[in-house]
Design an enzyme around this catalytic site. Structure first.
Site, PDB file in Angstrom:
ATOM      1  CG  ASP A  74      46.630  60.319  67.617  1.00  0.00           C
ATOM      2  OD1 ASP A  74      47.772  60.828  67.148  1.00  0.00           O
ATOM      3  OD2 ASP A  74      45.722  60.971  67.188  1.00  0.00           O
ATOM      4  CG  ASP A 100      52.819  65.354  74.355  1.00  0.00           C
ATOM      5  OD1 ASP A 100      53.426  66.512  72.886  1.00  0.00           O
ATOM      6  OD2 ASP A 100      52.528  65.079  74.274  1.00  0.00           O
TER       7      ASP A 100
HETATM    8  C1  BGC Z   1      52.195  56.917  70.142  1.00  0.00           C
HETATM    9  C2  BGC Z   1      53.549  55.620  70.287  1.00  0.00           C
HETATM   10  C3  BGC Z   1      53.298  55.948  68.253  1.00  0.00           C
HETATM   11  C4  BGC Z   1      53.840  56.670  67.337  1.00  0.00           C
HETATM   12  C5  BGC Z   1      53.501  56.198  66.071  1.00  0.00           C
HETATM   13  C6  BGC Z   1      52.577  58.381  69.216  1.00  0.00           C
HETATM   14  O1  BGC Z   1      51.415  58.784  69.493  1.00  0.00           O
HETATM   15  O2  BGC Z   1      52.038  57.130  71.716  1.00  0.00           O
HETATM   16  O3  BGC Z   1      53.577  54.718  70.757  1.00  0.00           O
HETATM   17  O4  BGC Z   1      55.126  54.855  67.772  1.00  0.00           O
HETATM   18  O5  BGC Z   1      52.515  57.529  68.363  1.00  0.00           O
HETATM   19  O6  BGC Z   1      52.421  56.218  65.702  1.00  0.00           O
END
Ligand code: BGC
Length: 618
Positions: free
Chosen positions: A558, A336
């Site tokens: 998420d 992103d």
């Molecule tokens: C989060 C991370 C996480 C990753 C995998 C991302 O959306 O911000 O903290 O480790 O997803 O689950």
């Protein structure tokens, strides 16, 4: 692997959480320096497959510093993946050796390990085990179709056999066949010589290493759900290790990076390299346009120094350890971030963060590309973000500035990845022509598409690839797609073209597989399903798409949203909240109702939904 029949057969077998037998009585009077007790539990089983978990207890009076567990399957099982041990199998004879982090077992202590495998005629459990050459006597065992288990104990003296945690780090990572798309292949393979080599497609001729932290998460859910076979399948596919904060490098939440790579080396078999995937995700001012994944490092000059010295340098130092040179390490670079540079300069947080994003990524690429067996893939959002022609045409300049400022220039990256942690389908099978005119309007004019002609990732990646190549990027910079949650199966998925609607809006509604209220929705989407499993060259080597990968581990949230009990999170993760488009239209967030789970944490209900809606079915 993905046939429905597996699900129903497993159901017929009546999967249930396995019970563990009480170990045979150990005569304490005979307890000696070395002794062991092993409990083997089939935690799930289905037609042709199984998951087993073992507990190894040191019943001796001295501590173990390493261990080698040997046993022989009573059926015709073949192990396909393992965790918390390095495994070799010869016929039905299995040797499982400790890894650097679990070799030490105090007297009376225990450790757990496990594996997944296949069977054809029999999944009968092994009944005799030995640890460091000492047979665990007093075997007892039982088995049933639902929950076979066995346990064995011993307290016999032994020689001081020590296992060597063997890691066959053979380094034949070279690949002679030339890669890919029509021409090229040169740019991304320059300046790279070491034992690991640097090939055009790191996934070709390699095995995919399973993140043990994720496998453990999945298996815990499988057990909680009574041995659900479809869920168990998820744990057999590769996902990435997210280094989403500095502490993650040492492993404060998941397996640490060094351990992860050590395990990957231990998993290598007969000279076939393992691919290990990591996500670099901790830029200063991270997630500038949202709140769910705001980072720990501020968007300041000091923050940039922290990112470089406390985050990138330690990662690069671990990656460059020669012990890992046989691996192919795929690094997903900063999801992103550059897309926010392209489209979100009207947000002050993104404007402030932009120079740190650019400098931080340049630094990361320099450090990571210097390690010859690391492959850098720059995140490039997805079709519902950069797919509009005006966004797409503005993209190359941003990426080109960062990439060409690196020491190696274009060679510092190996390609791009789209749809990281997003839900956009790889293909909209029934909406293949965005300008098809229905009732006087082209399909891309409907509210759901808002004149974005890229309805899916295949279209987007193809267009973006051509745009980047035209701007100077080498043709060897192909695309990965994160298909971990973009399947959109389930009962809402159209199964055939419906050409009866007479308006473009109705036609799109009747035919699209993407069930989100709004394509800008991104948080814990209700109705989503797991997508196509990781695949190398899904459209052939002349396609801009090099492979499907699962970067976001399905079942990890998420993000959460602010409530009366906590302030953290993002309102766009609130099931009752809204998202807005650029024209003032508002839509539901599409987030699953009834839950509030912080980013990265296990989200059982989401996992169950993603499995139920997997397409293709697991
Ligand atoms: C989060 C991370 C996480 C990753 C995998 C991302 O959306 O911000 O903290 O480790 O997803 O689950």
């Amino acid at each position: 692997m993905r046939r429905r029949v597996w699900v129903s057969v497993a159901g017929a077998l009546g999967m249930a959480a396995a019970t563990t037998l009480t170990p045979a009585l150990l005569d304490q009077a005979q307890a000696a320096a070395n002794g062991c007790s092993v409990t083997y539990t089939t935690s799930s089983q289905w037609a042709g497959g199984f998951v087993a978990n073992l507990t190894l207890t040191n019943t001796g009076t001295t501590a173990l510093t390493s261990w080698s567990l040997t046993f022989t399957f009573a059926g015709d099982q073949k192990i396909t993946s393992e965790w918390n041990a390095g495994v070799t199998q010869s016929g039905e004879a299995v040797t499982a050796t400790s890894l650097s982090y679990n070799g030490a077992i105090a007297s009376g202590g225990n450790t757990t390990l496990g594996f997944q495998g296949t069977w054809t005629n029999s999944d009968a459990v092994p009944t005799s085990f030995a640890v460091n050459g000492v047979t665990c006597g007093g075997t007892t065992s039982t088995s049933s179709s639902a929950s076979p288990s066995a346990s064995a104990t011993s307290a016999s003296p032994s020689a001081s056999a020590s296992a060597s945690a063997s890691a066959s780090a053979s380094a034949s990572a070279s690949k002679s066949a030339s890669p890919s798309a029509s021409a090229s292949a040169s740019a991304s393979s320059t300046g790279t010589t070491s034992s690991g080599g640097h090939v055009a497609d790191p996934f070709t001729g390699a095995n995919r290493f399973l993140n043990p932290s994720y496998v453990a998460e999945v298996n815990a859910q499988v057990t909680a759900d009574g041995g659900n076979a479809a869920e168990a399948k998820v744990g057999t596919y590769q996902t990435a290790l997210w280094l989403d904060h500095i502490g993650a490098i040492a492993g404060d939440s998941n397996v640490g990076l060094a351990q992860y790579l050590t395990d990957a080396v231990a998993a290598e078999k007969s000279g076939t390299p393992e691919v290990a995937e990591i996500v670099i995700y901790d830029l200063p001012g991270r997630d500038c346009a949202a709140l769910a994944s705001n980072g720990e490092i501020p968007a300041t000059a000091a923050g940039l120094t922290e990112y470089e010295s406390q985050y990138i340098d330690p990662i690069a130092s671990i990656l460059s350890n020669s012990a890992y040179s046989s691996l192919r390490i795929v690094a997903i670079i900063e999801p992103d971030s550059l897309p926010n540079v392209v489209t979100n300069q009207s947000l002050s947080a993104c404007q402030t963060a932009t120079p740190y994003y650019e400098s931080g990524i340049e630094y990361a690429l320099n450090k990571l590309h210097a390690v010859s067996n690391v492959y850098n893939y720059l995140d490039i959002a997805h079709s519902a973000w950069l797919g509009w022609p005006s966004n797409m045409s503005a993209t190359p300049a941003v990426y080109k500035t960062v990439v060409t400022n690196t020491t190696a220039g274009y060679a510092s990256i190996d390609g791009f990845i789209s749809d990281t942690a997003n839900y956009t389908p790889t293909q909209e099978p029934f909406l293949t022509n965005p300008t098809l005119n229905v009732g006087g309007n082209p399909l891309d004019s409907v509210t759901f598409y808002q004149y974005n002609p890229t309805f899916d990732e295949l279209t987007y990646d193809t267009d973006m690839y051509n745009t980047l190549v035209a701007a100077g990027f080498p043709t060897s910079d192909r695309f990965l797609i994160d298909t971990s949650r973009n399947g959109w199966g389930g009962s809402s998925r159209p199964t055939a073209l419906n050409s009866t609607p007479t308006t473009a809006t109705a036609y799109v509604a009747a035919n699209k597989i993407d069930q989100r209220p709004f394509r800008g929705d991104w948080c814990n989407q209700n109705g989503a399903g797991i997508g196509t499993p990781p695949t190398d060259e899904p459209f052939g080597t002349s396609s801009p798409i090099m492979g499907f990968v699962w970067i976001k581990p399905p079942g990890e949230s998420d993000g959460d949203y602010p409530t009366s009990t906590h302030t953290h999170g993002d309102p766009h993760c609130d099931p009752a909240g809204t998202n807005t488009d650029g024209n003032g239209g508002t839509y539901g967030t599409g987030a699953i109702p009834g839950y509030d789970v912080p980013a990265g944490q296990w989200y059982a209900a989401e996992f169950q939904m993603l499995v139920a809606n997997a397409y293709p079915a697991l």
